[in-house]
Design a protein around this motif. Structure first.
Motif, PDB file in Angstrom:
ATOM      1  N   ALA A   1       0.769  -1.169   0.034  1.00  0.00           N
ATOM      2  CA  ALA A   1       0.020  -0.180  -0.075  1.00  0.00           C
ATOM      3  C   ALA A   1       0.913   1.250   0.155  1.00  0.00           C
ATOM      4  CB  ALA A   1      -0.990   0.071   1.224  1.00  0.00           C
ATOM      5  N   ASP A   2       2.355   1.155   0.248  1.00  0.00           N
ATOM      6  CA  ASP A   2       2.992   2.433   0.529  1.00  0.00           C
ATOM      7  C   ASP A   2       2.979   2.991  -0.838  1.00  0.00           C
ATOM      8  OD1 ASP A   2       5.710   3.829   0.363  1.00  0.00           O
ATOM      9  OD2 ASP A   2       5.689   3.212   2.533  1.00  0.00           O
ATOM     10  N   ARG A   3       2.667   4.187  -1.216  1.00  0.00           N
ATOM     11  CA  ARG A   3       2.759   4.977  -2.218  1.00  0.00           C
ATOM     12  C   ARG A   3       4.075   5.324  -2.594  1.00  0.00           C
ATOM     13  NH1 ARG A   3      -2.384   5.973  -3.721  1.00  0.00           N
ATOM     14  NH2 ARG A   3      -3.965   5.788  -2.105  1.00  0.00           N
ATOM     15  N   HIS A   4       5.067   5.228  -1.808  1.00  0.00           N
ATOM     16  CA  HIS A   4       6.481   5.458  -2.471  1.00  0.00           C
ATOM     17  C   HIS A   4       7.320   4.359  -2.649  1.00  0.00           C
ATOM     18  CE1 HIS A   4       5.650   9.805  -1.335  1.00  0.00           C
ATOM     19  NE2 HIS A   4       5.113   9.478  -0.154  1.00  0.00           N
TER      20      HIS A   4
ATOM     21  N   CYS B   1      -2.002   2.490  -2.325  1.00  0.00           N
ATOM     22  CA  CYS B   1      -3.583   2.253  -2.471  1.00  0.00           C
ATOM     23  C   CYS B   1      -3.912   2.703  -0.940  1.00  0.00           C
ATOM     24  CB  CYS B   1      -3.774   0.711  -2.665  1.00  0.00           C
ATOM     25  SG  CYS B   1      -3.238  -0.328  -1.698  1.00  0.00           S
ATOM     26  N   ASP B   2      -5.390   2.962  -0.875  1.00  0.00           N
ATOM     27  CA  ASP B   2      -5.914   2.895   0.486  1.00  0.00           C
ATOM     28  C   ASP B   2      -6.331   1.659   1.225  1.00  0.00           C
ATOM     29  OD1 ASP B   2      -5.902   5.985   0.186  1.00  0.00           O
ATOM     30  OD2 ASP B   2      -7.929   5.794  -0.996  1.00  0.00           O
ATOM     31  N   GLN B   3      -6.650   0.829   0.162  1.00  0.00           N
ATOM     32  CA  GLN B   3      -6.970  -0.291   0.953  1.00  0.00           C
ATOM     33  C   GLN B   3      -6.117  -1.539  -0.124  1.00  0.00           C
ATOM     34  OE1 GLN B   3      -9.653   1.458   1.070  1.00  0.00           O
ATOM     35  NE2 GLN B   3      -9.427   1.837   3.225  1.00  0.00           N
ATOM     36  N   LEU B   4      -6.015  -2.613   0.189  1.00  0.00           N
ATOM     37  CA  LEU B   4      -5.688  -3.685  -0.546  1.00  0.00           C
ATOM     38  C   LEU B   4      -6.784  -4.944  -0.362  1.00  0.00           C
ATOM     39  CD1 LEU B   4      -3.256  -5.540  -1.934  1.00  0.00           C
ATOM     40  CD2 LEU B   4      -2.637  -6.351   0.394  1.00  0.00           C
TER      41      LEU B   4
ATOM     42  N   PHE C   1      -7.383  -5.125   3.593  1.00  0.00           N
ATOM     43  CA  PHE C   1      -6.594  -4.611   4.403  1.00  0.00           C
ATOM     44  C   PHE C   1      -6.443  -3.067   4.155  1.00  0.00           C
ATOM     45  CE2 PHE C   1      -5.838  -9.098   3.454  1.00  0.00           C
ATOM     46  CZ  PHE C   1      -5.364  -9.625   4.693  1.00  0.00           C
ATOM     47  N   ASN C   2      -6.251  -2.372   5.283  1.00  0.00           N
ATOM     48  CA  ASN C   2      -6.041  -0.924   5.055  1.00  0.00           C
ATOM     49  C   ASN C   2      -4.638  -0.564   4.851  1.00  0.00           C
ATOM     50  OD1 ASN C   2      -8.738   0.304   5.534  1.00  0.00           O
ATOM     51  ND2 ASN C   2      -8.558   0.343   7.824  1.00  0.00           N
ATOM     52  N   ALA C   3      -4.391   0.586   4.413  1.00  0.00           N
ATOM     53  CA  ALA C   3      -2.967   1.035   4.256  1.00  0.00           C
ATOM     54  C   ALA C   3      -2.147   0.977   5.372  1.00  0.00           C
ATOM     55  CB  ALA C   3      -2.996   2.354   3.750  1.00  0.00           C
ATOM     56  N   ASP C   4      -2.653   0.640   6.751  1.00  0.00           N
ATOM     57  CA  ASP C   4      -1.775   0.616   7.655  1.00  0.00           C
ATOM     58  C   ASP C   4      -1.599  -0.954   8.215  1.00  0.00           C
ATOM     59  OD1 ASP C   4      -4.027  -0.354   8.770  1.00  0.00           O
ATOM     60  OD2 ASP C   4      -3.915   1.140  10.359  1.00  0.00           O
ATOM     61  N   GLY C   5      -2.238  -1.730   7.233  1.00  0.00           N
ATOM     62  CA  GLY C   5      -1.943  -3.207   7.290  1.00  0.00           C
ATOM     63  C   GLY C   5      -2.992  -3.919   8.242  1.00  0.00           C
TER      64      GLY C   5
END
Length: 266
Positions: free
Chosen positions: A35-38, A43-46, A62-66
């Motif tokens: 999800a990391d944009r760099h 993404c916002d969600q997986l 899964f949210n961006a924080d896992g």
């Protein structure tokens, strides 16, 4: 190598992985890295689409924080586009029926829940007008639509500091599973403006379950009648609900591109 699609619903974006042919081992750290944009795909969600014994497909979110969550309305609208047909989807929030419509999908999101322990809250409380609030915000409502939401109806949405209030409320001990925070303003007989601080993702362009929860709360409070147009920063959703029934959410879903990735590298 594994195949994925990049998709979005009103700018709420997803990496959608097809795990029907073989399991994809997903951990909190791997989901966060993808999800990391760099350094990842971004993404916002997986979303993991897999096999199901009692539905056409299963969906893990899964949210961006896992963190794994129970429901995501915008992602659910993307599933019939991803699969290529109308589908019954098994989620942690239950079975969801998603049908393709022109430009997107219409999803039966199931029945909302209002009991304090179904939200969940840390202790008993009226969920229509909660006996708690934060700073100058009015007393909110709480609704579970597969995941927990708290909704504040305010007179001036543009006057709020979402980046400060969102995490303050999301992580309050009143919400043992944390909470999605909805800031709403009724702007017409069937029209709500909405900004959502999403649990585990922060401010988002759109939140389908937030739109559902907010429309339901507004109808319960008799602030508005359905069907309701909910305007989010990313665009509009139509939410229809009558007390005792299930929620019908209709809105756009967009396929952006397909790709391949070696998941073991994340």
């Amino acid at each position: 190598m594994g195949r994925f699609s990049k998709m979005h619903g009103l700018g709420n974006d997803f990496v959608v992985i097809d795990a029907r042919a073989g399991d994809v081992a997903m951990t909190q750290a791997r989901a966060r890295a993808i999800a990391d944009r760099h350094a990842g795909i971004g993404c916002d969600q997986l979303i993991l689409i897999g096999k199901s014994d009692d539905a056409d497909v299963s969906m893990q979110i899964f949210n961006a924080d896992g963190s794994e969550v129970e429901a995501c309305g915008n992602a659910t609208r993307c599933v019939p586009l991803f699969v290529g047909r109308d589908v019954l989807i098994r989620t942690k929030a239950g079975l969801l029926d998603a049908k393709s419509v022109d430009g997107g999908a219409s999803v039966d999101m199931g029945a909302p829940r209002f009991d304090w322990d179904a939200i969940p809250l840390a202790y008993p409380m009226d969920t229509l007008t909660m006996g708690a609030s934060w700073e100058d915000l009015p007393a909110p409502a709480a609704v579970n639509v597969g995941n927990p939401h708290v909704i504040f109806f305010v007179d001036d949405l543009d006057a709020l500091d979402f980046d400060r209030l969102g995490p303050l409320i999301e992580n309050d001990p009143l919400f043992p599973a944390r909470v999605n925070v909805n800031f709403a303003q009724v702007v017409g007989d069937n029209h709500i403006r909405l900004v959502v601080w999403e649990r585990g993702a922060g401010l988002t362009r759109a939140c389908g379950t937030g739109a559902c929860a907010t429309a339901v709360a507004a109808i319960r409070r008799k602030l508005i009648a359905g069907p309701v147009t909910v305007s989010l920063p990313g665009g509009d959703l139509t939410i229809d609900w009558a007390p005792g029934g299930t929620i019908r959410m209709t809105g756009p879903a967009t396929h952006v591109f397909d790709g391949e990735a070696d998941w073991s590298r994340f």
